[in-house]
Each structure stands twice: as structure tokens, then as C-alpha cells.
Design an enzyme around this catalytic site. Structure first.
Site, short mmCIF file in Angstrom:
data_model
loop_
_atom_site.label_atom_id
_atom_site.label_comp_id
_atom_site.label_asym_id
_atom_site.label_seq_id
_atom_site.Cartn_x
_atom_site.Cartn_y
_atom_site.Cartn_z
N GLU A 10 21.82 38.90 -20.84
CA GLU A 10 22.32 39.62 -19.65
C GLU A 10 23.71 40.17 -19.91
O GLU A 10 24.06 41.24 -19.42
CB GLU A 10 22.27 38.68 -18.43
N GLY B 173 13.33 34.66 -16.82
CA GLY B 173 13.15 34.90 -15.39
C GLY B 173 11.84 35.56 -15.02
O GLY B 173 11.68 36.05 -13.90
N ASN C 62 21.74 26.88 -17.17
CA ASN C 62 22.54 28.10 -17.02
C ASN C 62 22.37 28.60 -15.59
O ASN C 62 21.33 29.15 -15.24
CB ASN C 62 22.04 29.15 -18.03
N TRP C 63 23.38 28.37 -14.78
CA TRP C 63 23.26 28.70 -13.35
C TRP C 63 23.43 30.19 -13.07
O TRP C 63 23.23 30.63 -11.94
CB TRP C 63 24.31 27.92 -12.54
N LYS C 64 23.84 30.93 -14.08
CA LYS C 64 24.08 32.38 -13.89
C LYS C 64 24.99 32.60 -12.69
O LYS C 64 25.86 31.78 -12.42
CB LYS C 64 22.75 33.13 -13.76
N SER D 73 11.98 30.98 -18.96
CA SER D 73 10.95 30.42 -18.09
C SER D 73 10.55 28.99 -18.46
O SER D 73 9.38 28.63 -18.36
CB SER D 73 9.72 31.35 -18.06
N GLU E 78 16.17 33.03 -27.01
CA GLU E 78 15.70 33.44 -25.68
C GLU E 78 15.09 34.84 -25.75
O GLU E 78 15.80 35.84 -25.66
CB GLU E 78 16.88 33.47 -24.71
N HIS F 1 24.69 35.83 -24.11
CA HIS F 1 23.44 35.85 -23.33
C HIS F 1 22.95 37.29 -23.21
O HIS F 1 23.74 38.22 -23.10
CB HIS F 1 23.69 35.23 -21.95
N GLY G 127 17.35 28.51 -17.00
CA GLY G 127 17.98 29.31 -15.95
C GLY G 127 17.50 28.89 -14.58
O GLY G 127 17.93 27.87 -14.03
N GLY G 128 16.56 29.63 -14.04
CA GLY G 128 16.08 29.43 -12.67
C GLY G 128 15.76 27.98 -12.32
O GLY G 128 16.14 27.48 -11.25
P1 PGA Z 1 15.11 31.43 -16.99
O1 PGA Z 1 16.48 31.90 -17.71
O2 PGA Z 1 14.94 29.95 -17.30
O3 PGA Z 1 15.33 31.68 -15.53
O4 PGA Z 1 14.01 32.24 -17.57
C1 PGA Z 1 16.87 31.40 -18.96
C2 PGA Z 1 18.21 31.98 -19.34
O5 PGA Z 1 18.47 33.16 -19.03
O6 PGA Z 1 19.04 31.30 -19.96
#
Ligand code: PGA
Length: 257
Positions: free
Chosen positions: A99, A175, A11-13, A215, A169, A97, A236-237
């Protein structure tokens, strides 16, 4: 027991311009080219979907979007429809998600509409659920997860439901560098599967793949994937760097079944 194929999604956000996105997938597709036993997908921002799809032609990496609107077309300025995503080659779409729930006010009802619309249009939803730190500390994790799963799946037809992916999640793990433990994540994944069995049926619940997200790194991916209820990771990251994401895929592919 049903053998579920593992699925690692990046997930590149809201990261990566088109040139940056292309540099990342050019490197990644070479690294993962021989990995045939797991599903690998990247979810770039809308602006990079088409060029990334072109760059991925003939590779074993699939494409997902990070969101959609539930209408197929219309006067909805700024929105992107499932038909548009499908037409440019997306196979998956992340829905709900945390966010989006937090910053854009998405409700369980919105998530439900988006899932139905994705499925009607041939996109596989990756449905995100997860509790906040306050909910966890108040002992409300189970209640919240059940409510999110039931709300998301309300009225979703059983046809195609086995293809749905659910991502657990925990918000406090996203993050933060503070991942859940494999055991804790497995417990919630089991609850998700039980809830899916109540909503659909046992067979479908056994087929649905459940990812852990929050994470995930090359160092901890095996801890999650060795859990019986966890079938993949939403990253994500650590998906923003080709080498790191590749190592996560390796960890998932090499894990014991
Ligand atoms: P993260 O994000 O791996 O940076 O913790 C995961 C996500 O939000 O899908």
C-alpha cells in the site's frame, strides 16, 4: 536446520482511534498471556503507538510501527523518524508494504534506505515484497520478487541481518479474502530465502524469518505455517479483532515444528 521462532504480526493499517486501540490490546493481552513459544506483535497507527505501549507493559506482545522516514531528525514535515519510534518502545517496523508502494510511491531505493535506517537505530524491519495479479499472470513473479529482495537489501550490513523479517504478501491476496495456497506461498518463500543467501550468506538466510501475508485467517493460518519456509504471518483485517487475532496466534503456536 535452523529452528526459527514463529512470528505473528498484526498490521492495523489506518484503523483504530486511541480508545479503540486500547480496547483491542486490553482484550488481546489477556488472551495471549500464556503464549511463550511465538513472537506476537501489533503494529498500530502512529497515533496509538504510545498509549498501546503503555497498555502492553509487562505483557508478551511487542510493538511495531507501520512505516518510518530514514532521517533521524530534521525539517521533514509530517514524517516520523526511527529514533522517535525506538524511544517510545517499538521493536519492529513494517517497511515497503504494497500500500505504501502503490499510494505513496515508495520505491525499492526508499525501502532500502528505510531498512538501513531502522537497523542502525535498533529497530527490526519487516520488509514486505509481493507481486500484483498482472505480474503473476505474466509469469513475472520470480523476477519481481528477486528484484524487490535484492533492491531492499543492497548494501545492508550482515551484522544484525539475521534479525530481519521478510513478509511475502502477494498484492492480489491482500484484503481480498483470496489467500495464496500454502504450497504457492512456500515456493515464493523459498525463492526469497535463496535470494537472501546470495545477498548475505547461507547462514543468515537460514535465520531470517519469512512471513506470509494476504487474507490470513484462523481457518488458513496452519496451512501456511506447516510449510517449511514460512515462519509466521503478517495479518491485516483479521488482526483488528482480539478474538480472531488470538485464534491465529493459537493456530501458529499449536502447529507442528
Ligand atoms: P489482510 O492484509 O490480512 O487484510 O489481507 C495483510 C496486509 O496487508 O499486511
Amino acid at each position: 536446520m535452523v529452528a526459527r521462532r514463529r512470528i505473528i504480526a498484526g498490521n492495523w493499517k489506518m484503523y483504530k482511534t486511541v480508545p479503540e486501540a486500547l480496547a483491542l490490546v486490553e482484550e488481546l493481552k489477556g488472551l495471549v498471556a500464556e503464549m511463550r513459544d511465538i513472537d506476537i506483535l501489533v503494529c498500530p497507527p502512529f497515533t496509538a503507538l504510545y498509549p498501546v505501549k503503555e497498555a502492553l507493559r509487562g505483557s508478551n506482545i511487542e510493538l511495531g510501527a507501520q512505516n518510518l522516514f530514514w532521517e533521524e531528525e530534521g525539517a521533514f514535515t509530517g514524517e516520523v523518524s526511527p529514533t522517535m519510534l525506538k524511544s517510545l518502545g517499538c521493536s519492529y517496523v513494517i517497511i515497503g508494504h504494497s500500500e505504501r508502494r502503490k499510494y505513496f510511491g515508495e520505491t525499492d531505493k526508499d525501502v532500502n534506505r528505510k531498512i538501513k535506517s531502522a537497523m542502525v537505530n535498533g529497530l527490526i524491519p519487516i520488509v514486505c515484497v509481493g507481486e500484483s495479479i498482472e505480474e503473476r499472470e505474466a509469469g513475472k513473479t520470480e523476477e519481481l520478487i528477486r528484484r524487490q529482495v535484492v533492491g531492499a537489501m543492497e548494501g545492508v550490513k550482515t551484522t544484525g541481518a539475521a534479525d530481519i523479517v521478510v513478509a511475502y504478501e502477494p498484492i492480489w491476496a491482500i484484503g481480498t479474502g483470496r489467500a495464496a495456497t500454502g504450497e504457492d506461498a512456500n515456493k515464493v518463500a523459498r525463492l526469497i530465502r535463496q535470494t537472501l543467501a546470495e545477498v548475505f550468506n547461507e547462514r543468515i538466510a537460514q535465520e531470517i524469518r519469512i512471513q506470509y501475508g494476504g487474507s490470513v485467517k484462523p481457518q488458513n493460518v496452519a496451512e501456511f505455517l506447516e510449510q517449511p519456509e514460512i515462519d509466521g504471518a503478517l495479518v491485516g483485517g483479521a488482526s483488528l479483532d482480539a478474538e480472531t487475532f488470538y485464534k491465529i496466534c493459537q493456530g501458529a503456536a499449536g502447529g507442528v515444528e
